[in-house]
Design a protein around this motif. Structure first.
Motif, short mmCIF file in Angstrom:
data_model
loop_
_atom_site.label_atom_id
_atom_site.label_comp_id
_atom_site.label_asym_id
_atom_site.label_seq_id
_atom_site.Cartn_x
_atom_site.Cartn_y
_atom_site.Cartn_z
N PRO B 112 29.04 -8.12 7.68
CA PRO B 112 28.78 -9.20 9.18
C PRO B 112 29.64 -8.23 9.76
CG PRO B 112 29.50 -10.21 6.69
CD PRO B 112 29.54 -8.75 6.54
N GLU B 113 31.16 -7.89 10.03
CA GLU B 113 31.57 -7.06 10.71
C GLU B 113 31.05 -6.28 11.79
OE1 GLU B 113 33.13 -6.13 7.25
OE2 GLU B 113 33.41 -7.99 7.62
N LEU B 114 30.07 -5.00 10.85
CA LEU B 114 29.06 -4.37 11.71
C LEU B 114 27.59 -4.99 12.38
CD1 LEU B 114 28.89 -1.51 12.25
CD2 LEU B 114 26.93 -1.38 9.91
N SER B 115 27.51 -6.47 11.48
CA SER B 115 26.30 -6.92 12.52
C SER B 115 26.85 -7.16 13.76
CB SER B 115 26.28 -7.74 11.44
OG SER B 115 25.67 -7.06 10.51
N ASP B 116 28.11 -7.92 13.67
CA ASP B 116 28.81 -8.78 14.72
C ASP B 116 28.67 -8.19 15.63
OD1 ASP B 116 29.21 -11.22 13.42
OD2 ASP B 116 30.73 -10.95 12.80
N ARG B 117 29.38 -5.86 15.34
CA ARG B 117 29.40 -5.26 16.65
C ARG B 117 27.80 -5.12 17.55
NH1 ARG B 117 28.66 -2.15 19.64
NH2 ARG B 117 28.91 -0.39 20.53
N LEU B 118 26.65 -5.29 16.39
CA LEU B 118 25.83 -4.39 16.95
C LEU B 118 24.58 -5.17 17.10
CD1 LEU B 118 25.26 -1.49 13.80
CD2 LEU B 118 26.04 -1.39 16.34
N VAL B 119 24.80 -6.15 16.39
CA VAL B 119 23.65 -7.32 17.29
C VAL B 119 22.72 -8.07 18.53
CG1 VAL B 119 22.67 -9.53 16.40
CG2 VAL B 119 23.49 -7.63 14.67
N PRO B 120 24.95 -8.49 19.04
CA PRO B 120 24.67 -9.06 20.20
C PRO B 120 24.06 -8.28 20.71
CG PRO B 120 26.26 -9.77 18.59
CD PRO B 120 25.79 -8.40 17.76
N SER B 121 24.77 -6.58 21.29
CA SER B 121 24.94 -6.10 22.45
C SER B 121 23.14 -5.78 21.85
CB SER B 121 25.92 -5.25 21.80
OG SER B 121 25.41 -4.17 21.39
N ALA B 122 22.83 -5.84 21.03
CA ALA B 122 20.96 -5.00 21.14
C ALA B 122 20.00 -5.95 21.50
CB ALA B 122 20.62 -4.74 19.49
#
Lengths: 377, 409
Positions: B112-122
């Motif tokens: 979840p932490e990695l997804s939170d970092r990568l998904v919104p900015s994409a």
């Protein structure tokens, strides 16, 4: 939005598939193809008992009022087994024509007998080789008397009555002609079709009754044909499914060069292409089914797209099924040719591919307003 | 069966239409489109601006969790948005690979932490993704790839080369599949990683395409270091992760040039004449248009059928392969036919002379690539035959031997 049949329709489909798998083997089709029987009469009676003819007919006229989705499902199953019964003549065409153009009296007199299968109706439109349209029709009606000739008329020899398309004072009229008795000169025509008789009618001062709606019946007939085209597309898709399964199963079971025929890319890619055609045709037909049940303004376009696409898919699937079988596929004993014959029969029946492509283009060219583009598929 | 919108769907469609009308130009009313797929600074800025606008209005991740800026709406709403957006000329291409292919795999496999970092900015269009899959020795035979990932403590050291990487030169992140164990069979020794494309150890060289454009690249890795936290899925399970990405590629269409489409052909046939009348009135032309119309309509409706299944919680099946297979070939054939209708004048590749801003000439040169990218026609037919029709797999002589013992050349 929902692009799948309802649960009830899917149940009906399973029932119909089981029933027809049991009652309508290729042997039954061959009885008709080989000229031993004009149609599968006992199958027809059983279908009537199950209420299939009545499915989409309004309750007021002895029908079940289930709607057109049910009829599409039945059509697909009949198409899978090449059912040699006058379902399309009687239900998609005659019943629909009377519903659309008949007086209330005519509807009450005729439709209940089509709904319970006790009578068979057909529509006589074509007049020989070449396209039949409002300009070419040569059969003439004057003071309720017909003169002219119609061929081929599907199920003409087993039908109790025909709806005959004729030129009259109001443009084009639909005329009811009773066929039992000797008032119509009717003869059988040999065809390559496997499961339906075709005949020729010659009218020589034949008495007929105009369907009740006043005015030109041509636009009404076009709408009936559009609706029949969608139902026929489902029959065609049923046939494509079976051709693809037959070819696939044969290729999986046959060993050549020391391995299954189905493991060769030449065969895999060929059948993958057939699958593509099937899915394209199925999606167009689904859209047609929806248009049919909604009375949408897109119906003529959806009908033409469903027809063009299903005709092409069946053409390819039926010929490549023979090809995949190799030599045995070319024998009388194997069933491949039944589907090849039926594919072309259905392709020609309501007018050929060229005719329907032009019809599709006429509908496509018309709506170019921004609003249509906004709403259209 | 009901192709009509439910009241909620109708309300959403109305909202989408309002948004698009206020923020984008209808197709045919916008300026020249960029058919070559080449993206310069101006195109990139426009694409990022559009994605940001979309995200701010909540249309970038319609089915995704709200904490990423999504709506948690059913998949059918995504379809409705796509139907409406399709009528507008909007620059989405640069995000197709990231949002359509890479992110579904990230969401599926990352913590979840990695997804939170990568998904919104994409989703906001701030960061662009590329897919680092194909190699000189591994295209259709993807699992033959040779790029090595070797473990060094909490890091992986990457050496090797990728090719046909669309948009690598624009990308902030990449999804990399590399070989972590050459001593096991080829599908068993792969692992997937997320790569920060701005790190040292990465060299990107553009490939000059036959169309004259350069939207894809060669990417070289020399002792590139990736933290183990950027690994997706288990070590040695990269093939499975890759299949998730590839299935989504076939669902979204990936980076496929779909023009000229049927409406482009109709536009052209209204402009041109055959004999003394508009081409669209000529019998032979009408047959061709009708045949392509039912194909394109059939594919569009098949995608809606798939999404109906999706919205009922079913997985997108391999039948999605048909969309890309049909559309890529059809675009090539339509381009070819359009040129044919122009006769000798069709040779002119000059926006002043060629109709429709030389779309057909550009597409003539660009569409061969569409039949190769994202799975060649032949691979897609294999997938349909094997996964849908359940026909036997091809004979694979390299399948059950260690990768480092497979003959090469």
């Amino acid at each position: 939005m929902n692009f799948e049949f309802s649960e009830e329709s899917l149940m009906l489909r399973d029932q119909a598939r089981n029933f027809l798998g049991d009652r309508c083997s290729p042997k039954v089709v061959r009885q008709v193809l080989e000229g031993n029987q004009p149609y599968a009469e006992s199958l027809w009676r059983e279908m009537a008992e199950m209420g299939w003819m009545a499915a989409a007919i309004p309750e007021e006229f002895g029908g079940a009022g289930l709607g057109y989705e049910a009829l599409c499902v039945i059509a697909q199953e009949l198409g899978r087994v090449l059912a040699p019964v006058p379902f399309s003549s009687s239900i998609y065409l005659a019943s629909e024509a009377i519903l659309a153009a008949g007086s209330n009296e005519q509807r009450h007199a005729l439709i209940p007998s089509l709904a319970d299968g006790s009578k068979i109706g057909t529509v006589a439109l074509a007049e020989g080789i070449g396209e039949t349209n409002a300009d070419t029709i040569a059969t003439v009606a004057h003071n309720s008397v017909l003169n002219g000739a119609k061929w081929p008329v599907q199920d003409g020899l087993i039908a109790d009555f025909a709806i005959v398309v004729a030129r009259d004072e109001q443009g084009i009229g639909l005329y009811l002609v009773h066929l039992k008795g000797d008032k119509v000169d009717s003869s059988s025509i040999s065809t390559f079709g496997p499961s339906h008789g075709q005949s020729k009618f010659v009218f020589n001062k034949t008495e007929a009754e105009r369907l009740g709606r006043v005015g030109d019946h041509w636009p009404i007939l076009q709408s009936v044909i559009d609706r029949a085209a969608i139902l026929t597309a489902f029959e065609q898709i049923g046939g494509v499914e079976v051709c693809l399964d037959m070819a696939r199963d044969y290729a999986k079971g046959r060993t050549v060069f020391g391995r299954p025929l189905a493991s060769f890319q030449a065969i895999k890619h060929k059948l993958a292409d057939v699958f593509v055609e099937l899915e394209i045709a199925r999606s167009n037909a689904y859209y047609g089914a929806w248009a049919l049940s909604q009375e949408t303004s897109y119906l003529p376009r959806a009908a033409a797209a469903a027809r063009v696409s299903a005709t092409e898919a069946y053409r390819i699937a039926s010929k490549e099924n023979i090809q995949t079988h190799g030599g045995v596929g070319f024998t009388w004993e194997f069933d491949c040719h039944l589907y090849y014959r039926h594919a072309k029969t259905l392709a020609l029946r309501l007018g050929g591919a060229r005719f329907w492509m032009n019809r599709l283009m006429d509908h496509l060219e018309a709506p170019t307003s921004a609003e249509e583009r906004m709403n259209g598929f | 069966m009901d192709f009509n919108d439910t009241p909620e769907e109708a309300a959403f469609r109305l909202e989408v239409r309002g948004f698009l009308k206020a923020n984008a130009a209808l197709k045919g009313t916008a300026g020249p489109a960029n058919f070559r797929g080449e993206i310069g600074a101006a195109e990139l800025a426009a694409a990022k601006a559009w994605q940001a606008t979309k995200a701010a209005a909540g249309y970038a991740g319609i089915t995704l969790p709200k904490r990423w800026g999504g709506r948690e709406a059913p998949a059918i709403m995504q379809v409705i948005y796509a139907q409406e957006e399709e009528k507008y000329s909007v620059p989405t291409g640069v995000f197709d690979i990231g949002l359509g292919m890479c992110l579904p795999s990230v969401i599926h496999y990352a913590d979840p932490e990695l997804s939170d970092r990568l998904v919104p900015s994409a989703l906001r269009g701030e960061e662009i993704w590329c897919q680092l899959f194909s190699e000189p020795a591994g295209g259709s035979d993807l699992a033959a790839l040779r790029t090595r990932a070797e473990r060094a403590g909490d890091e992986w050291i990457i050496n090797g080369q990728k090719i046909w990487t669309s948009g690598a030169h624009l990308s902030d992140w990449g999804l990399l599949v590399a070989r972590t164990d050459p001593t096991v069979s080829k599908h068993a020794g792969l692992t997937v990683f997320i790569v920060d494309m701005k790190l040292p150890g990465i060299e990107i060289r553009p490939i000059h395409q036959m169309s004259g454009a350069s939207h894809f690249n060669e990417v070289f890795f020399t002792n590139l270091k990736i933290p183990d936290a950027y690994r997706l899925g288990e070590v040695g399970k990269g093939w499975r992760v890759s299949l998730t990405t590839l299935m989504n590629e076939r669902l979204t269409g990936g980076f496929i040039i779909r023009r000229p489409d049927i409406s482009d052909l109709v536009d052209l046939c209204r402009l041109l004449t055959v004999g003394d009348r508009p081409a669209i009135k000529a019998d032979g032309v009408r047959q061709r248009i009708a045949a392509w119309y039912v194909r394109s309509q059939g594919i569009k409706l098949t995608q809606f059928r798939t999404l109906t299944a999706l919205s009922r919680g079913k997985e997108p099946g391999p039948e999605n392969s048909i969309g890309k297979l049909v559309n890529a070939s059809m675009a090539q054939e339509i381009a070819d036919y359009g040129l044919d209708l122009m006769d000798a004048g069709g040779l002119a590749m000059d926006p002043e002379l060629a109709p429709l801003n030389m779309l057909f000439q550009e597409a003539f040169l660009a569409t061969p690539g569409s039949r190769i990218a994202g799975g060649t026609d032949e691979i897609l037919r294999n997938i349909i035959a094997e996964r849908v029709l359940e026909m036997p797999a091809d004979i694979r002589v390299d399948k059950n031997i260690p990768f480092n013992q497979i003959p090469t050349g």
